[in-house]
Scaffold this active site. Structure first.
Site, PDB file in Angstrom:
ATOM      1  N   ASN A  12      14.047  37.321  45.880  1.00  0.00           N
ATOM      2  CA  ASN A  12      13.222  38.122  44.965  1.00  0.00           C
ATOM      3  C   ASN A  12      14.142  38.621  43.860  1.00  0.00           C
ATOM      4  OD1 ASN A  12      11.665  40.019  43.663  1.00  0.00           O
ATOM      5  ND2 ASN A  12      11.544  41.443  45.411  1.00  0.00           N
ATOM      6  N   LYS A  14      13.346  40.189  41.250  1.00  0.00           N
ATOM      7  CA  LYS A  14      12.868  41.412  40.579  1.00  0.00           C
ATOM      8  C   LYS A  14      12.973  41.211  39.062  1.00  0.00           C
ATOM      9  CE  LYS A  14      14.139  43.834  44.725  1.00  0.00           C
ATOM     10  NZ  LYS A  14      14.599  45.043  45.400  1.00  0.00           N
ATOM     11  N   HIS A  97       4.982  44.518  47.601  1.00  0.00           N
ATOM     12  CA  HIS A  97       6.385  44.962  47.671  1.00  0.00           C
ATOM     13  C   HIS A  97       6.430  46.479  47.504  1.00  0.00           C
ATOM     14  CE1 HIS A  97      10.573  45.578  46.639  1.00  0.00           C
ATOM     15  NE2 HIS A  97      10.811  44.418  47.224  1.00  0.00           N
ATOM     16  N   GLU A  99       8.314  48.369  45.910  1.00  0.00           N
ATOM     17  CA  GLU A  99       8.490  48.851  44.532  1.00  0.00           C
ATOM     18  C   GLU A  99       7.158  48.855  43.803  1.00  0.00           C
ATOM     19  OE1 GLU A  99      11.671  46.192  43.407  1.00  0.00           O
ATOM     20  OE2 GLU A  99      12.973  47.251  44.814  1.00  0.00           O
ATOM     21  N   GLU A 169      10.106  45.036  55.348  1.00  0.00           N
ATOM     22  CA  GLU A 169      11.177  45.599  54.527  1.00  0.00           C
ATOM     23  C   GLU A 169      11.155  47.120  54.608  1.00  0.00           C
ATOM     24  OE1 GLU A 169      12.334  42.686  51.156  1.00  0.00           O
ATOM     25  OE2 GLU A 169      10.639  43.877  50.461  1.00  0.00           O
ATOM     26  N   GLY A 175      17.953  47.643  48.571  1.00  0.00           N
ATOM     27  CA  GLY A 175      18.871  47.942  47.482  1.00  0.00           C
ATOM     28  C   GLY A 175      19.845  49.066  47.795  1.00  0.00           C
ATOM     29  N   SER A 215      18.720  44.695  51.882  1.00  0.00           N
ATOM     30  CA  SER A 215      20.183  44.583  51.860  1.00  0.00           C
ATOM     31  C   SER A 215      20.733  43.427  52.693  1.00  0.00           C
ATOM     32  CB  SER A 215      20.826  45.914  52.283  1.00  0.00           C
ATOM     33  OG  SER A 215      20.482  46.929  51.357  1.00  0.00           O
TER      34      SER A 215
HETATM   35  P1  PGA Z   1      17.597  43.972  48.483  1.00  0.00           P
HETATM   36  O1  PGA Z   1      16.033  43.869  48.120  1.00  0.00           O
HETATM   37  O2  PGA Z   1      17.963  42.712  49.201  1.00  0.00           O
HETATM   38  O3  PGA Z   1      18.292  44.125  47.161  1.00  0.00           O
HETATM   39  O4  PGA Z   1      17.750  45.171  49.354  1.00  0.00           O
HETATM   40  C1  PGA Z   1      15.133  43.304  49.022  1.00  0.00           C
HETATM   41  C2  PGA Z   1      13.751  43.317  48.431  1.00  0.00           C
HETATM   42  O5  PGA Z   1      13.395  44.258  47.727  1.00  0.00           O
HETATM   43  O6  PGA Z   1      12.958  42.378  48.657  1.00  0.00           O
END
Ligand code: PGA
Length: 254
Positions: A12, A14, A97, A99, A169, A175, A215
């Site tokens: 992803n 983003k 997601h 976010e 997640e 992140g 992460s």
């Molecule tokens: P990350 O993000 O691997 O940077 O923690 C995962 C995600 O948001 O799908």
């Protein structure tokens, strides 16, 4: 004994990346990616879908989107429909997601609508679920995730459910550099699978793929991916790194 479910590693991006990065990443994944028994998907921003589709043609890497509008067309400024994704040969789409839930008011009901639209257009949804740190600390993590799962897939026929992939997640792991332990992740995946057996069928529960996200990197991927209920990863930051993403694919290729 190997798992029956084929591993899936989805990146992803983003709101990051470029066509240059796509070419570099593709090169970094060679030659392993063509021979591997892992399915690889990259979900770049909309603006890169067309050119990355061309870049990935003739490769085994598939293209995914990060969002879709539930309607087919109309006065929805700034949005993209599933039919438009079809034109760009998009095979996957992330939905729900955290976010988007937190910053763009994506509710479970909206997630469910998007899942339906994607399935009607032959695009496989990656449905994200996950609890916040407060919810985990309050011991509500399982009920929060089960609720998101139920609402996100409600009323779908079993064969449609099987075309979905679930991504667990935990919000506190995204992140932050802080992954769930492999036991925490595996235990939630088991909860999700048990819930699916009730919600859907035993077949859905045993065949659906459940990815872990939060992460994931080349160093921690193997331990997560060898857990019995973890079928792959949804990777954010490390999917933008040519020295990380291929290692995650290799870690799931067992
Ligand atoms: P990350 O993000 O691997 O940077 O923690 C995962 C995600 O948001 O799908």
């Amino acid at each position: 004994m190997g798992k029956m479910r084929k591993p899936l590693i989805a990146g992803n991006w983003k709101m990051n990346g470029s066509i240059g990065l796509a070419a570099d990443l593709l090169q970094a994944m060679q030659p392993g990616v063509e021979e591997s028994s892992v399915e690889v998907v990259i979900c770049p921003p909309f603006s890169l879908l067309q050119s990355m589709g061309e870049c990935f043609r003739e490769t085994s890497v598939s293209l995914g989107a990060q969002n879709v509008h539930p309607q087919i067309s109309g006065a929805y400024t700034g949005e993209t429909s599933a039919a438009m994704l079809n034109e760009m040969e998009v095979k996957w789409c992330i939905v729900g997601h955290s976010e988007r839930r937190a910053q763009f008011a994506e509710t479970d009901a909206l997630v469910r609508q998007k899942v339906g639209t994607l399935l009607q257009h032959g695009i496989q949804p990656i449905v994200c679920v996950g609890e916040s740190l407060e919810e985990r600390e309050a011991g509500k993590h399982e009920s929060v995730v089960v609720e998101q799962l139920k609402n996100g897939l409600s009323g779908l026929a079993a064969d449609d459910q099987l075309r979905c992939t679930i991504a667990y997640e935990p919000v506190w792991a995204i992140g932050t550099g802080k992954t769930a332990t492999s036991q925490q992740a595996n235990s939630m995946h088991l909860t999700i699978r048990r819930e699916l057996a009730e919600l859907a069928t035993e077949q859905v529960a045993s065949e659906i793929r459940i990815l872990y996200g939060g992460s994931v990197n080349a160093a921690n991927a193997a331990e997560l991916l060898e857990q019995s209920e973890i079928d792959g990863a949804l990777v954010g930051g490390a999917s933008l790194k040519t020295d990380q993403f291929p290692g995650i694919i290799a870690a799931s290729n067992v």
